[in-house]
Write a protein that holds these residues in place. Structure first.
Motif, PDB file in Angstrom:
ATOM      1  N   LYS A 187       0.843  -1.194   0.000  1.00  0.00           N
ATOM      2  CA  LYS A 187       0.000   0.000   0.000  1.00  0.00           C
ATOM      3  C   LYS A 187       0.876   1.242   0.000  1.00  0.00           C
ATOM      4  CE  LYS A 187      -2.380  -1.119   3.627  1.00  0.00           C
ATOM      5  NZ  LYS A 187      -1.783  -2.410   4.031  1.00  0.00           N
ATOM      6  N   VAL A 188       0.288   2.344  -0.447  1.00  0.00           N
ATOM      7  CA  VAL A 188       0.988   3.623  -0.522  1.00  0.00           C
ATOM      8  C   VAL A 188       0.154   4.657   0.234  1.00  0.00           C
ATOM      9  CG1 VAL A 188       2.002   5.356  -2.026  1.00  0.00           C
ATOM     10  CG2 VAL A 188       1.864   2.974  -2.790  1.00  0.00           C
ATOM     11  N   VAL A 189       0.818   5.434   1.087  1.00  0.00           N
ATOM     12  CA  VAL A 189       0.113   6.402   1.926  1.00  0.00           C
ATOM     13  C   VAL A 189       0.688   7.797   1.673  1.00  0.00           C
ATOM     14  CG1 VAL A 189      -0.555   7.015   4.287  1.00  0.00           C
ATOM     15  CG2 VAL A 189      -0.175   4.602   3.682  1.00  0.00           C
ATOM     16  N   PHE A 190      -0.188   8.753   1.400  1.00  0.00           N
ATOM     17  CA  PHE A 190       0.248  10.141   1.242  1.00  0.00           C
ATOM     18  C   PHE A 190      -0.922  11.063   1.531  1.00  0.00           C
ATOM     19  CE2 PHE A 190      -0.290   8.201  -3.034  1.00  0.00           C
ATOM     20  CZ  PHE A 190      -1.484   8.803  -3.413  1.00  0.00           C
ATOM     21  N   ASP A 191      -0.646  12.372   1.645  1.00  0.00           N
ATOM     22  CA  ASP A 191      -1.715  13.290   2.015  1.00  0.00           C
ATOM     23  C   ASP A 191      -2.456  13.812   0.791  1.00  0.00           C
ATOM     24  OD1 ASP A 191      -0.295  15.424   0.906  1.00  0.00           O
ATOM     25  OD2 ASP A 191       0.536  16.090   2.811  1.00  0.00           O
TER      26      ASP A 191
END
Length: 365
Positions: A187-191
């Motif tokens: 998974k990839v997490v960013f704002d």
């Protein structure tokens, strides 16, 4: 602290630094030069190349030249790190300001410094904008910084300072593709600033702005939500939804969580492109994003902001050193039961003898 603990700390520090030294010296530089670059982060006071040159009795210009040859050394580090992190990882993407308060930067300058609005301090300051990337080992929960990269702004392109223009989204996509060659990215997490067809194409967990327009919304219970006028994320009451949004020239469906913040005055709007994730899994993934904020704090505590450079390849080499060493120091902090990077630097000064002690430990005199 007991003598046995100090000796253990020396042993662990030597082992960790020698591992980093192997990466730094792959360009053929001497052991002394390599050690000066690595130990620069532990000197206290100012973690600058000039300070390292004076401390270890090296030629400043030679040390700068060596630093400029480390621009791509982070790929060597990724190879080493991938041997330690075998399971699935979450990639966290963010950006920060590398403050250069006392640099020679004017409005824009050739060494990568320019005026940036700092939201933390609420004013324009000299600095370099960095894209930062970290991974979280999902089997252990350990976070590692894997890169910090300066990115150009439009003004630098217009003034002819750079010939190739990359936005932070372009750079993030490039870095994400590289990481997939080394790690099992789940998974990839960013704002919310990273909503782009270039990035929202993996198993993403992120946040939407309240003014983001929606084409259609359906609650997970299967009922359509009726909202007057233009449908926007901020119009939704707390709950869990399936929402259709435009992304470039196409429409995608996301799972959207609308949550009241603790104060009850502002909502947060989390989404994922992986519709199979539960509410708890989405929120847990979003909490991982705090790990990169901790890394920002720690890498700056090591002295990241203590040098500025005329050449961007030297800046990138400097960033590579700090990227690697912040992970080394965080591991040592845990092993020595210390509380912070600042506490570790005080430990080096008090129990390892500061710069003279480091020189003795690594046989530099």
């Amino acid at each position: 602290m007991l003598k046995g603990q100090v000796e253990y700390a020396k042993e662990r520090l030597v082992k960790a630094v020698n591992q980093v030294l192997g990466i730094v010296r792959r360009n053929g530089r001497s052991r002394r030069v390599g050690l000066a670059l690595v130990l620069m982060t532990l000197l206290g006071g100012r973690a600058s190349v000039k300070n390292a040159a004076e401390t270890f009795g090296l030629d400043y210009a030679n040390l700068l030249e060596a630093l400029g040859e480390l621009e791509d050394a982070w790929r060597d580090y990724l190879k080493v790190l991938s041997g330690l992190v075998k399971g699935e990882v979450a990639v966290i993407i963010d950006d920060t300001v590398d403050h250069k308060e006392y640099s020679r930067g004017k409005d824009v300058s050739p060494h990568g410094n320019y005026w940036i609005y700092c939201h933390t301090h609420g004013r324009f300051e000299r600095g370099v904008q960095l894209l930062t990337v970290a991974i979280v080992d999902l089997s252990t929960g350990r976070a590692f910084m894997v890169g910090a990269f300066p990115y150009a702004v439009r003004k630098m392109l217009d003034l002819g300072m750079v010939t190739e223009f990359k936005t932070k989204i372009d750079l993030a996509r490039e870095m994400l593709d590289v990481l997939k060659g080394y790690f099992r990215v789940s998974k990839v997490v960013f704002d919310s600033w990273y909503w782009s067809e270039k990035l929202v194409k993996d198993n993403v967990v992120s946040e939407l702005k309240s003014n983001r327009r929606l084409l259609r919304v359906e609650s997970v219970r299967g009922t359509l939500e009726e909202v007057e006028g233009h449908l926007r994320v901020g119009d939704l009451s707390p709950g869990v939804y399936y929402a259709d949004l435009t992304l470039g020239d196409r429409v995608i469906t996301v799972k959207l969580l609308v949550r009241e913040r603790d104060s009850g005055t502002h909502a947060k709007y989390l989404y994922t492109t992986d519709l199979s994730l539960s509410e708890e899994e989405i929120e847990e993934a979003w909490k991982m994003r705090w790990e990169i904020e901790e890394l920002h704090r720690d890498v700056k505590a090591l002295g990241l902001e203590d040098s500025s450079f005329w050449r961007r390849e030297r800046l990138q080499g400097y960033l590579t050193i700090f990227t690697i060493m912040v992970n080394v120091v965080r591991e040592l902090i845990g092993e020595l039961n210390l509380r912070s990077v600042e506490a570790f630097l005080r430990f080096v000064e008090r129990y390892l003898g500061g710069p003279p002690g480091l020189m003795k430990i690594f046989k530099l005199r």
